[in-house]
Design a protein around this motif. Structure first.
Motif, PDB file in Angstrom:
ATOM      1  N   HIS A  22       0.849  -1.193   0.000  1.00 16.69           N
ATOM      2  CA  HIS A  22       0.000   0.000   0.000  1.00 16.69           C
ATOM      3  C   HIS A  22       0.886   1.245   0.000  1.00 16.69           C
ATOM      4  N   SER A  53       2.007   5.083   0.853  1.00 18.98           N
ATOM      5  CA  SER A  53       1.833   5.953   2.010  1.00 18.98           C
ATOM      6  C   SER A  53       2.315   7.351   1.661  1.00 18.98           C
ATOM      7  N   GLN A 112      -5.267   7.754   7.956  1.00 24.44           N
ATOM      8  CA  GLN A 112      -3.933   7.353   8.388  1.00 24.44           C
ATOM      9  C   GLN A 112      -4.010   6.180   9.354  1.00 24.44           C
ATOM     10  N   TYR A 119      -6.843   2.054  11.886  1.00 21.61           N
ATOM     11  CA  TYR A 119      -6.858   2.901  10.695  1.00 21.61           C
ATOM     12  C   TYR A 119      -7.880   3.990  10.941  1.00 21.61           C
ATOM     13  N   ARG A 140       0.413   8.219   7.050  1.00 25.03           N
ATOM     14  CA  ARG A 140      -0.627   8.720   6.155  1.00 25.03           C
ATOM     15  C   ARG A 140      -0.864   7.779   4.991  1.00 25.03           C
ATOM     16  N   ALA A 141      -2.106   7.634   4.618  1.00 28.61           N
ATOM     17  CA  ALA A 141      -2.459   6.805   3.467  1.00 28.61           C
ATOM     18  C   ALA A 141      -2.649   7.700   2.256  1.00 28.61           C
ATOM     19  N   GLU A 142      -2.110   7.290   1.117  1.00 25.40           N
ATOM     20  CA  GLU A 142      -2.302   8.070  -0.104  1.00 25.40           C
ATOM     21  C   GLU A 142      -3.670   7.813  -0.695  1.00 25.40           C
ATOM     22  N   LYS A 143      -4.222   6.647  -0.407  1.00 28.19           N
ATOM     23  CA  LYS A 143      -5.572   6.307  -0.828  1.00 28.19           C
ATOM     24  C   LYS A 143      -6.152   5.407   0.243  1.00 28.19           C
ATOM     25  N   ALA A 180      -7.195   2.587   2.675  1.00 28.71           N
ATOM     26  CA  ALA A 180      -6.677   1.222   2.898  1.00 28.71           C
ATOM     27  C   ALA A 180      -7.794   0.236   2.724  1.00 28.71           C
TER      28      ALA A 180
END
Length: 132
Positions: free
Chosen positions: A39, A41, A64, A92, A126-129, A131
């Motif tokens: 995934h 980030s 995030q 999450y 941080r998630a870019e998209k 999860a």
């Protein structure tokens, strides 16, 4: 197929935050080291909150993962429920403010607080998209 279960703090269709469990497939790797897909980030931050810390109600600005490195973190919801996460646990955080909504602490988001005798130490990834 094997899976890993994560706790997700989310915003429901009614705009209210809640917790749910989601399964992440472990379809890669080998039987000795089963992996999820990779995934993306968007960076990470460390935070230390002193004994007695409690935030104001808020929504997560950017989805995030929150990893508890030390101490204990309580997450409280507007419905009065809460969960405590201890060192070694994570969740999450994706309870973003619904599009077009004006923040209302009686409906939206969560608060966080340090619990116990030790400062709270966390790692935010941080998630870019979204999860899973």
């Amino acid at each position: 197929m094997e899976h890993y279960t994560i706790t997700v703090l989310y915003t429901g269709a009614d705009g209210r935050a809640g917790f749910r469990a989601e399964r992440v497939p472990l379809a890669e790797g080998s039987p000795q080291a089963m992996l999820s897909k990779l995934h993306a980030s968007g960076g990470y931050q460390f935070r230390r909150s002193p004994v007695g810390f409690r935030s104001a109600p808020h929504c997560t600005p950017t989805p995030q993962f929150v990893f508890i490195l030390g101490g204990e973190m309580e997450i409280g919801l507007p419905d009065g429920s809460s969960r405590v996460f201890r060192a070694g646990q994570h969740f999450y955080s994706a309870d973003v403010l619904p599009a077009g909504a004006t923040f209302d602490a009686a409906v939206h988001g969560h608060w966080s607080a340090q619990r116990g005798d030790a400062p709270l130490e966390t790692l935010f990834v941080r998630a870019e998209k979204p999860a899973p």
